[in-house]
Design an enzyme around this catalytic site. Structure first.
Site, PDB file in Angstrom:
ATOM      1  N   THR A  34       0.810  -1.220   0.000  1.00  0.00           N
ATOM      2  CA  THR A  34       0.000   0.000   0.000  1.00  0.00           C
ATOM      3  C   THR A  34       0.841   1.267   0.000  1.00  0.00           C
ATOM      4  O   THR A  34       0.473   2.273  -0.624  1.00  0.00           O
ATOM      5  CB  THR A  34      -0.901   0.007   1.258  1.00  0.00           C
ATOM      6  OG1 THR A  34      -1.678  -1.186   1.236  1.00  0.00           O
ATOM      7  CG2 THR A  34      -1.833   1.190   1.273  1.00  0.00           C
ATOM      8  N   ASP A  84       1.980  -7.208  -4.256  1.00  0.00           N
ATOM      9  CA  ASP A  84       1.169  -7.175  -3.035  1.00  0.00           C
ATOM     10  C   ASP A  84       1.763  -8.281  -2.173  1.00  0.00           C
ATOM     11  O   ASP A  84       1.964  -9.411  -2.642  1.00  0.00           O
ATOM     12  CB  ASP A  84      -0.290  -7.492  -3.401  1.00  0.00           C
ATOM     13  CG  ASP A  84      -1.215  -7.395  -2.191  1.00  0.00           C
ATOM     14  OD1 ASP A  84      -0.932  -8.058  -1.173  1.00  0.00           O
ATOM     15  OD2 ASP A  84      -2.215  -6.675  -2.269  1.00  0.00           O
ATOM     16  N   SER A  85       2.043  -8.004  -0.911  1.00  0.00           N
ATOM     17  CA  SER A  85       2.802  -8.988  -0.138  1.00  0.00           C
ATOM     18  C   SER A  85       2.018 -10.275   0.123  1.00  0.00           C
ATOM     19  O   SER A  85       2.586 -11.269   0.544  1.00  0.00           O
ATOM     20  CB  SER A  85       3.322  -8.378   1.164  1.00  0.00           C
ATOM     21  OG  SER A  85       2.317  -8.313   2.139  1.00  0.00           O
ATOM     22  N   THR A  87       2.035  -4.840   4.355  1.00  0.00           N
ATOM     23  CA  THR A  87       1.970  -5.227   5.773  1.00  0.00           C
ATOM     24  C   THR A  87       1.539  -6.677   5.982  1.00  0.00           C
ATOM     25  O   THR A  87       1.851  -7.270   7.015  1.00  0.00           O
ATOM     26  CB  THR A  87       0.987  -4.310   6.539  1.00  0.00           C
ATOM     27  OG1 THR A  87      -0.283  -4.361   5.888  1.00  0.00           O
ATOM     28  CG2 THR A  87       1.492  -2.885   6.597  1.00  0.00           C
ATOM     29  N   ASP A  88       0.824  -7.245   4.994  1.00  0.00           N
ATOM     30  CA  ASP A  88       0.212  -8.562   5.227  1.00  0.00           C
ATOM     31  C   ASP A  88       1.229  -9.634   5.620  1.00  0.00           C
ATOM     32  O   ASP A  88       0.970 -10.447   6.508  1.00  0.00           O
ATOM     33  CB  ASP A  88      -0.568  -9.020   3.981  1.00  0.00           C
ATOM     34  CG  ASP A  88      -1.847  -8.211   3.790  1.00  0.00           C
ATOM     35  OD1 ASP A  88      -2.271  -7.537   4.751  1.00  0.00           O
ATOM     36  OD2 ASP A  88      -2.413  -8.247   2.684  1.00  0.00           O
ATOM     37  N   THR A  93       2.371 -21.843  20.585  1.00  0.00           N
ATOM     38  CA  THR A  93       1.057 -21.546  21.185  1.00  0.00           C
ATOM     39  C   THR A  93       0.162 -20.698  20.272  1.00  0.00           C
ATOM     40  O   THR A  93       0.654 -19.847  19.529  1.00  0.00           O
ATOM     41  CB  THR A  93       1.205 -20.836  22.556  1.00  0.00           C
ATOM     42  OG1 THR A  93      -0.104 -20.485  23.036  1.00  0.00           O
ATOM     43  CG2 THR A  93       2.044 -19.578  22.484  1.00  0.00           C
ATOM     44  N   GLN A  94      -1.136 -20.931  20.376  1.00  0.00           N
ATOM     45  CA  GLN A  94      -2.111 -20.101  19.656  1.00  0.00           C
ATOM     46  C   GLN A  94      -2.263 -18.732  20.305  1.00  0.00           C
ATOM     47  O   GLN A  94      -2.821 -17.817  19.716  1.00  0.00           O
ATOM     48  CB  GLN A  94      -3.487 -20.778  19.670  1.00  0.00           C
ATOM     49  CG  GLN A  94      -3.540 -22.062  18.907  1.00  0.00           C
ATOM     50  CD  GLN A  94      -4.919 -22.735  18.991  1.00  0.00           C
ATOM     51  OE1 GLN A  94      -5.891 -22.140  19.436  1.00  0.00           O
ATOM     52  NE2 GLN A  94      -4.987 -23.968  18.546  1.00  0.00           N
ATOM     53  N   CYS A  95      -1.796 -18.600  21.550  1.00  0.00           N
ATOM     54  CA  CYS A  95      -1.926 -17.313  22.240  1.00  0.00           C
ATOM     55  C   CYS A  95      -1.018 -16.285  21.573  1.00  0.00           C
ATOM     56  O   CYS A  95       0.068 -16.617  21.110  1.00  0.00           O
ATOM     57  CB  CYS A  95      -1.521 -17.435  23.699  1.00  0.00           C
ATOM     58  SG  CYS A  95      -2.622 -18.469  24.646  1.00  0.00           S
TER      59      CYS A  95
HETATM   60  N1  ASP Z   1      -2.200  -6.302   0.768  1.00  0.00           N
HETATM   61  C1  ASP Z   1      -1.226  -5.290   1.049  1.00  0.00           C
HETATM   62  C2  ASP Z   1       0.133  -5.960   1.111  1.00  0.00           C
HETATM   63  O1  ASP Z   1       0.428  -6.615   2.078  1.00  0.00           O
HETATM   64  C3  ASP Z   1      -1.525  -4.586   2.305  1.00  0.00           C
HETATM   65  C4  ASP Z   1      -0.502  -3.557   2.714  1.00  0.00           C
HETATM   66  O2  ASP Z   1       0.354  -3.156   1.985  1.00  0.00           O
HETATM   67  O3  ASP Z   1      -0.584  -3.100   3.831  1.00  0.00           O
HETATM   68  O4  ASP Z   1       0.893  -5.858   0.194  1.00  0.00           O
END
Ligand code: ASP
Length: 348
Positions: free
Chosen positions: A17, A61-62, A93-94, A280-282
């Site tokens: 993004t 896109d990640s 971010t993904d 752990t799932q936590c």
């Molecule tokens: N789908 C986007 C990515 O991970 C979301 C982002 O950039 O925050 O590339």
């Protein structure tokens, strides 16, 4: 703290993004030519740093990322290691927490900052978080004291926090504050000043050359147990052809059912020389298989404790270790210890 005359930072744009701008007529998001970043964020010129950019082509896109991208990144860092004081990687971010974890294992003897950042809103939008993230990530990558970089680790910088990359998880898909480091303190905080948490940052004492590891073995699986999971599911996933290691996401402090069929499946798969890593799932806290009978049954069977590792770091660590083609015992031994600050062993 920052010597503005000499700092050279390489910005690598992989996608996500942050690098998008909104078309003023259609409103559609599209990527802009990242070589033009100085025009998009003119504030960067005021640092006086020597900033260079490399943009992936095509950008991704990640969510489409695979480990080849990690290999490409470590090779780029190696090629440019002597020329630059620090590296900023702009990334969606993904899967940023996976990538930062992977690079922490693939870059051995790292003694320069590699700072991942991105944003929730494109850099070209009015309320973007991308400008602050980018500007601070660059400032952190350039920060030094007496020639010593202040954050010579693979990190994620996001919304005022610098975190050890292999300790992070994306925990919010909407808020600017998208990442957390639940089991390890932040490495720095950005307020009026950048405040580094020196005690938490790893400063290498060896002067060894950077070594990159580019062999990754993706033959792993992550299995999250849940009440009602049945034998057929467990059996099928454990016995998938070509799977060499299973990350078992268990309850609480590493607990799983003690029903006979479940433990038999564990016994059978371990006999086949596969590895089971207990995570752990936590979101926070550690696996401790000594606490309850439901964990102890796994411990008796030599299921490996992931301690307080994140699933993201567990995935990257296993791919990295299996890629080294160690024998199983060595891989288990390495899983049981910290390679790059990814676990804290509070218990034996
Ligand atoms: N789908 C986007 C990515 O991970 C979301 C982002 O950039 O925050 O590339």
């Amino acid at each position: 703290m920052v010597d503005i005359r000499t700092k050279s930072i390489l910005i690598i744009y992989t996608g996500g993004t942050i690098g998008m701008i909104k078309d003023s007529e259609s409103g559609v998001l599209s990527s802009f030519d990242f070589d033009q970043i100085l025009n998009e964020v003119p504030e960067l010129k005021r640092f006086g740093f020597n900033l260079s950019t490399i943009s992936f082509s095509p950008i991704i896109d990640s969510s489409n990322l695979n480990p080849d991208v990690w290999v490409k990144l470590v090779k780029l860092i190696k090629e440019n290691y002597k020329k630059y004081d620090g590296f900023v990687i702009l990334h969606g971010t993904d899967t940023m927490a996976y990538s930062a974890s992977a690079l922490s294992f693939m870059l051995e003897n790292l003694d320069k900052p590699v700072i991942f950042t991105g944003s929730q809103l494109p850099i070209g939008t009015l309320r973007t978080d991308g400008k602050e993230n980018l500007i601070s990530a660059i400032e952190i990558a350039a920060s030094e004291k007496n020639g010593q970089p202040l954050a010579p680790e693979v990190c994620i910088y996001f919304e005022n926090k610098l975190m050890r990359g292999n300790r992070t998880t994306k925990y919010n898909s909407e808020h600017f504050n998208a990442f957390e480091s639940p089991n390890y303190p932040n490495l720095a905080e950005a307020g009026i000043n950048l405040k580094f948490n020196y005690g938490a940052i790893h400063y290498s004492t060896s002067k060894k050359d950077l070594v990159i590891h580019t062999q990754l073995d993706t033959r792993i699986v992550v299995l999250k147990i849940f009440p009602g999971i049945n034998q057929e599911t467990i059996h099928t996933i454990f016995n998938l052809k070509n799977v060499k290691a299973i990350i078992l996401e268990t309850y609480g402090s590493g607990n799983a059912p003690t029903e006979k069929w479940f433990l038999d499946e564990i016994d059978n798969i371990l006999k086949k020389d596969k590895i089971i890593l207990n995570v752990t799932q936590c979101v926070a806290g550690s696996v401790d298989m000594t606490k309850y009978e439901t964990g102890n049954e796994l411990l008796k069977r030599e299921v490996i404790s992931g301690y307080d590792i994140t699933t993201e770091a567990a995935v990257a660590k296993l791919m990295h270790l299996l890629g080294q083609k160690f024998d199983n015992n060595t891989t288990k031994l390495m899983l049981n210890q910290s390679i790059s600050g990814e676990i804290t062993k509070l218990i034996s």
